[in-house]
Write an enzyme that holds these catalytic residues in place. Structure first.
Site, PDB file in Angstrom:
ATOM      1  N   GLU A 266     -13.118  -0.208 -16.689  1.00 30.89           N
ATOM      2  CA  GLU A 266     -12.181   0.086 -17.776  1.00 30.89           C
ATOM      3  C   GLU A 266     -11.614  -1.197 -18.374  1.00 30.89           C
ATOM      4  OE1 GLU A 266     -11.752   2.930 -19.112  1.00 30.89           O
ATOM      5  OE2 GLU A 266     -12.251   4.433 -17.603  1.00 30.89           O
ATOM      6  N   ARG A 270     -12.363  -2.010 -22.242  1.00 30.73           N
ATOM      7  CA  ARG A 270     -11.209  -1.942 -23.147  1.00 30.73           C
ATOM      8  C   ARG A 270     -10.624  -3.320 -23.435  1.00 30.73           C
ATOM      9  NH1 ARG A 270      -8.318   3.854 -22.113  1.00 30.73           N
ATOM     10  NH2 ARG A 270      -9.850   4.689 -20.703  1.00 30.73           N
ATOM     11  N   ASP A 399     -23.195   8.122 -18.031  1.00 32.41           N
ATOM     12  CA  ASP A 399     -23.291   7.899 -19.487  1.00 32.41           C
ATOM     13  C   ASP A 399     -23.581   6.489 -20.001  1.00 32.41           C
ATOM     14  OD1 ASP A 399     -20.708   7.238 -18.660  1.00 32.41           O
ATOM     15  OD2 ASP A 399     -19.669   8.662 -19.948  1.00 32.41           O
ATOM     16  N   GLU A 533     -16.322  11.106 -28.344  1.00 33.44           N
ATOM     17  CA  GLU A 533     -17.790  11.135 -28.281  1.00 33.44           C
ATOM     18  C   GLU A 533     -18.464  11.978 -29.366  1.00 33.44           C
ATOM     19  OE1 GLU A 533     -15.765  11.563 -25.661  1.00 33.44           O
ATOM     20  OE2 GLU A 533     -16.107   9.655 -24.639  1.00 33.44           O
TER      21      GLU A 533
HETATM   22  C1  DMJ Z   1     -13.953   5.729 -23.323  1.00 34.03           C
HETATM   23  O1  DMJ Z   1     -13.091   4.941 -22.594  1.00 34.03           O
HETATM   24  C2  DMJ Z   1     -15.330   5.146 -23.297  1.00 34.03           C
HETATM   25  O2  DMJ Z   1     -16.038   5.692 -24.339  1.00 34.03           O
HETATM   26  C3  DMJ Z   1     -16.050   5.384 -22.023  1.00 34.03           C
HETATM   27  O3  DMJ Z   1     -17.387   4.974 -22.056  1.00 34.03           O
HETATM   28  C4  DMJ Z   1     -16.011   6.815 -21.589  1.00 34.03           C
HETATM   29  N1  DMJ Z   1     -15.115   7.620 -22.304  1.00 34.03           N
HETATM   30  C5  DMJ Z   1     -13.883   7.142 -22.806  1.00 34.03           C
HETATM   31  C6  DMJ Z   1     -13.348   8.053 -23.883  1.00 34.03           C
HETATM   32  O4  DMJ Z   1     -13.641   9.370 -23.726  1.00 34.03           O
END
Ligand code: DMJ
Length: 641
Positions: A266, A270, A399, A533
């Site tokens: 994260e 971010r 994902d 998404e």
């Molecule tokens: C985001 O922090 C990023 O897209 C991450 O890859 C997974 N999903 C969250 C938002 O839903």
């Protein structure tokens, strides 16, 4: 008249000290205030000295005692032998001797306990594998090196900034589209202004309680996640005063030397992603410096026996560990597999190959491993290098690993063929085992659990529509059309998951089971937390097809967010998208500003804003410029040369 207190200190005569009863006020006045203070200091220093001497003298038991049969007598110690070195030492007798024995006993016990503890630690060390001990030593070494580097505050080597095309603009010609884009910008202002007022410096905002909010992914510190995540969206929307405000906060407050355990993934997507994008867009050095400082703090997470990083790391101590809930102490595929883009940029910008090597090591390790049915399981144990539970998903836990394989290739100007091959192989296996058509004709991506397909798709998996479209060009023989089509089908399915709710917002997870199609069944899966998404997929599909349905669907989602998630203190998630009177969860997620609103804004902008052949968006929608592979790694990078 000059009062004594105002006289200069130097060369002043000290007036007579009067400690007697204050019978003559004018005498007391002769003892000036500052002098009283000095005397008091001297007195208290003397008392402290006496106390210190009393309690911290060398152990009296080691000295010869003269038992005079006196109680409570302090006598100067006279050593019988020659060369006595401690003529000023005092011995204590009587009840004090008893107290001393107790003290000795206490000390002995403490020493015993310390020894036992050290023995236990040594035993514990012996139980650890050689690799683990090596990893611990490496962590310690790295910490020292990092601290030195930070202290040195070395300027980073200059590198040519890649061609930055389309960092502003994208003004739509069509009036209606322009108005929609303005509306999205206004929503961003509302989200930002309220965070600015009620949550400034906190990670996120509680828009109803009107105060700061945080979760364990950011650790225990206020790291201003919303500020860092929102910067590039502010920039491309032309909200420059707000951008500057955020920049100032980062300059003055963003500090990573905190005793706080954060999620490596994260923080990477971010913070490092956000700071790097802000750097490329604005050219402000501070963002690059902060990104590198933070990256150095994440490096100890890689000191595991296999080099697969821990999920969490303490920014101060460098100690890492995994989530308690993860299968068999494993690290998560979508976490350790979503570092590549940012780490390649870090190596490019610093000339330090350490970041590049860390992510390439992960890739090499994955390439060597057996994959059940060609699928990558979501769990990998960083101690043993073995897969955990055989669970494969394109939604949560898996994902962005697939996303980053494709984007590693795109970001390298399509020269990182190894990444492209891994992506193609993975997608083929996913299509074979996970992608199905429902009875009603909806294409969905299920989850593979120990040889069984769960017909359930998460909101998170909806990003894959955009990924398939983005990867269509460059796919294996004659498959470009197929993947664009597949992306469009996923977009349609995810749109259905929105359309079949009362609020026209999608649930966290939806099923395909008999008559149930694209609908959440369990109460715990009915929430919408401002996730991006589905809108992300609309945007990619819009860029590749210019089919107006994607703008239409995006606008529907924007209106629903405005209607049901907007509150006077910002935007909030909702707990049940099937209930027409929604309950708010009272969290304005930082990714709402980083991703959801950015993708909406781009959806109503021209393609010349952040064109996809020059920019690659990280998984948190932070745009990073394309870097030719030769420039990013070894000899090509001028900083390395
Ligand atoms: C985001 O922090 C990023 O897209 C991450 O890859 C997974 N999903 C969250 C938002 O839903």
């Amino acid at each position: 008249m000059t009062t004594p207190a105002l006289l200069p200190l130097s060369g002043r005569r000290i007036p007579p000290l009067n400690l007697g009863p204050p019978s003559f006020p004018h005498h007391r006045a002769t003892l000036r205030l500052s002098e009283k203070f000095i005397l008091l200091l001297i007195l208290s220093a003397f008392i402290t000295l006496c106390f210190g001497a009393f309690f911290f003298l060398p152990d009296s038991s080691k000295h010869k005692r003269f038992d005079l049969g006196l109680e409570d007598v302090l006598i100067p110690h006279v050593d019988a032998g020659k060369g006595a070195k401690n003529p000023g030492v005092f011995l204590i007798h009587g009840p004090d001797e008893h107290r001393h024995r107790e003290e000795e006993e206490r000390l002995r016990n403490k020493i015993r306990a310390d020894h036992e503890k050290a023995l236990e630690e040594a035993k514990e060390k012996l139980r650890k594998s050689r690799e683990e001990i090596r990893a611990e030593i490496q962590t310690e070494k790295n910490k020292v090196v990092q601290e030195m580097k930070i202290k040195e505050n070395k300027p980073l080597p200059p590198v040519p900034i890649p061609n930055l095309v389309g960092i502003s603009g994208g003004d739509p010609e069509d009036n209606d589209i322009r108005e929609k884009r303005e509306k999205i910008k206004e929503m961003m202002k509302h989200a930002w202004d309220n965070y600015r007022t009620y949550g400034w410096g906190h990670n996120e905002l509680r828009p109803i309680a009107r105060k700061g909010h945080s979760t364990n992914i950011f650790g225990s510190s206020q790291m201003g996640a919303t500020i860092v995540d929102a910067l590039d969206t502010l920039y491309i929307m032309g909200l420059h005063a707000e951008f500057l405000d955020g920049q100032r906060w980062i300059e003055d407050n963003l500090d990573f030397s905190v005793n706080s355990e954060v999620s490596v993934f994260e923080v990477n997507i971010r913070f490092i992603g956000g700071l790097l994008a802000a750097y490329y867009l604005s050219g402000e050095e501070i963002f690059k410096i902060k990104a590198v400082q933070l990256a150095e703090k994440l490096l100890p997470a890689f000191n595991t026996p296999t080099g697969i990083p821990w999920a969490m790391v303490n920014l101060k101590s460098g100690v890492g560990r995994n989530w308690g809930w993860a299968s068999a102490g494993s690290s998560i595929l979508a976490e350790f597999g979503t570092l590549h883009m940012e780490f390649v940029h870090l190596s490019y910008l610093t000339g330090d190959l350490i970041y590049y090597k860390k992510v390439m090591h992960i890739r090499k390790l994955l390439q060597k491993m057996d994959r059940p049915n060609g699928l990558y399981p979501n769990y990998l144990n960083p101690r043993t290098g073995r897969w955990g539970q055989y669970h494969t998903s394109v939604g949560g836990l898996g994902d962005s690993f697939y996303e980053y394989l494709l984007k590693a290739w795109l970001m390298s100007d399509k020269t990182d063929h190894e990444a492209r091959k891994m992506y193609d192989d993975a997608i083929e296996a996913i299509e074979k085992h996970l992608i199905k058509k429902s009875r009603g004709g909806l294409i969905f991506i299920g989850e593979w659990k120990n040889g069984h397909l769960e017909k359930k798709m998460g909101h998170l998996a909806c990003f894959a529509g955009g990924m398939f479209a983005l990867g269509a060009d460059g796919s294996r023989t004659d498959k470009a059309g197929h993947y664009l089509e597949l992306g469009a089908e996923i977009a349609r399915t995810c749109h259905e998951s929105y359309d079949r709710t009362a609020l026209k917002l999608g649930p966290e997870s939806f099923k395909f089971d008999g008559a149930v199609e694209a609908v959440a069944v369990r109460q715990a899966e009915k929430y919408y937390i401002l996730r991006p998404e589905v809108i992300e997929t609309y945007w990619y599909l819009w860029r590749f097809t210019h089919d107006p349905r994607y703008r239409q669907w995006g606008w529907e989602a924007a209106l629903a967010i405005e209607k049901y998630c907007r509150v006077s203190g910002g935007f909030s998630g909702v707990k049940d998208v099937y209930s027409s009177t929604p309950t708010h969860d009272d969290v304005q997620q930082s990714f709402f500003l980083a991703e959801t609103l950015k993708y909406l804004y781009l959806l109503f902008s021209g393609d010349d804003l952040l064109p996809l052949d020059h920019w690659v968006f990280n998984t948190e929608a932070h745009p990073l410029p394309v870097l030719h592979l030769a420039n990013t790694t070894l000899s090509g990078n001028p900083a390395v040369r």
